[in-house]
Write a protein that holds these residues in place. Structure first.
Motif, short mmCIF file in Angstrom:
data_model
loop_
_atom_site.label_atom_id
_atom_site.label_comp_id
_atom_site.label_asym_id
_atom_site.label_seq_id
_atom_site.Cartn_x
_atom_site.Cartn_y
_atom_site.Cartn_z
N ASN A 17 7.33 3.48 56.54
CA ASN A 17 6.12 4.14 55.23
C ASN A 17 6.85 4.40 53.80
OD1 ASN A 17 4.14 5.99 54.21
ND2 ASN A 17 3.19 5.52 56.04
N PRO A 18 6.85 4.27 53.19
CA PRO A 18 7.37 4.33 52.04
C PRO A 18 7.05 5.77 51.69
CG PRO A 18 5.90 2.33 51.44
CD PRO A 18 5.51 2.13 52.32
N LEU A 19 5.95 6.18 51.82
CA LEU A 19 5.13 6.92 50.82
C LEU A 19 5.58 8.06 52.23
CD1 LEU A 19 1.00 7.12 50.08
CD2 LEU A 19 3.93 7.38 48.74
N LEU A 20 5.88 8.37 53.25
CA LEU A 20 6.84 8.96 54.38
C LEU A 20 7.97 9.41 54.15
CD1 LEU A 20 4.90 8.95 57.34
CD2 LEU A 20 4.23 10.21 55.59
N ARG A 21 8.65 8.35 53.46
CA ARG A 21 9.79 8.35 53.07
C ARG A 21 10.02 8.41 52.06
NH1 ARG A 21 11.24 2.54 51.28
NH2 ARG A 21 10.58 2.11 54.00
N LEU A 22 9.25 8.97 51.07
CA LEU A 22 9.43 9.80 49.45
C LEU A 22 9.35 10.02 50.02
CD1 LEU A 22 9.23 9.36 46.24
CD2 LEU A 22 6.12 9.12 46.73
N ARG A 23 8.50 10.86 51.07
CA ARG A 23 8.32 12.34 50.99
C ARG A 23 9.92 13.32 52.11
NH1 ARG A 23 8.72 16.96 54.46
NH2 ARG A 23 6.61 18.60 54.28
N LYS A 24 10.76 12.41 52.44
CA LYS A 24 11.00 13.00 53.32
C LYS A 24 12.82 12.91 51.84
CE LYS A 24 14.69 13.74 56.32
NZ LYS A 24 14.29 14.96 56.68
N MET A 25 12.57 11.69 50.76
CA MET A 25 13.48 12.18 49.61
C MET A 25 13.66 13.16 49.05
SD MET A 25 12.86 8.19 48.48
CE MET A 25 13.87 8.57 47.10
N GLY A 26 12.02 13.78 48.90
CA GLY A 26 11.90 15.13 47.88
C GLY A 26 12.64 15.82 49.07
N GLU A 27 11.96 16.12 50.13
CA GLU A 27 12.24 17.79 51.05
C GLU A 27 14.31 17.36 51.04
OE1 GLU A 27 12.79 18.45 55.45
OE2 GLU A 27 11.64 17.16 54.93
#
Length: 211
Positions: free
Chosen positions: A84-94
């Motif tokens: 999921n690219p949005l969950l990936r984006l969230r993990k990138m931010g974290e």
């Protein structure tokens, strides 16, 4: 181990000592107070020896800046497993925020100090590691747009907006400015991550992020 191997091992050890001493001085006293002579004093070698490994102080800090990106890359090595690219984006931010708060000196060299970028200009090189990190962010956003997770928009503008937000949060936190808004130090990271969650949710037009 042969003579050549021993010499190579010694060279690598001295180079590591130089980098570690430089980072120690940078952490304790700031960039402007780091000098080749002071580095030499710490490792108990002559300044001439240091010049055999690095042209000048800027080159030393450019190499520390590169080490910082290697550390960040290690944190992000499992991102591609997140479909999921949005969950990936969230993990990138974290990961970005955790890296900055846990490694403030490396973060400073990677994203704030001018000297590594000046060295890149002098060498006529691209910002390879920084560009790779930004490309990953942009490509993740493009994928999210293509899959209908977020609205179509200019991915470069959106990438800059997201990067500016998380960079600002890290910079405020590492310089003890967020404490004015979040008095309890242990709550700073959770509050920052709430900001990242809010950002991802505000982008999600599909309702699929499930944060």
């Amino acid at each position: 181990m042969g003579i050549a191997e021993r010499k190579e091992k010694q060279k690598l050890e001295i180079r590591k000592m130089i980098l570690e001493a430089s980072m120690q001085l940078f952490v304790e006293e700031g960039f402007n107070n780091v000098s080749i002579r002071r580095i030499a004093d710490i490792i108990e070698y002559s300044p001439t020896t240091i010049y055999l490994y690095f042209k000048d102080k800027d080159e030393i800090f450019f190499n520390l800046h590169e080490i910082g990106f290697q550390k960040m890359l290690e944190m992000n090595k499992e991102l591609d497993d997140i479909q999921n690219p949005l969950l990936r984006l969230r993990k990138m931010g974290e990961n970005y925020i955790r890296f900055g708060m846990e490694n403030p000196e490396y973060y400073d060299l990677m994203f704030i100090q001018r000297e590594p970028m000046k060295k890149l200009t002098e060498m006529g090189c691209d910002w390879k590691n920084g560009d790779a990190a930004l490309t990953r962010l942009r490509d993740t956003l493009i994928e999210a747009m293509e899959k209908g997770y977020i609205a179509q928009t200019d991915p470069i503008v959106l990438s800059l907006s997201i990067w500016s937000m998380v960079h600002g949060l890290v910079s405020l936190a590492t310089r003890e400015r967020l404490e004015k808004l979040v008095p309890e130090k242990g709550q700073i990271l959770p509050v920052i991550m709430q900001s990242v969650d809010w950002l991802v949710k505000s982008l999600d037009i599909s309702g699929k992020a499930a944060l």
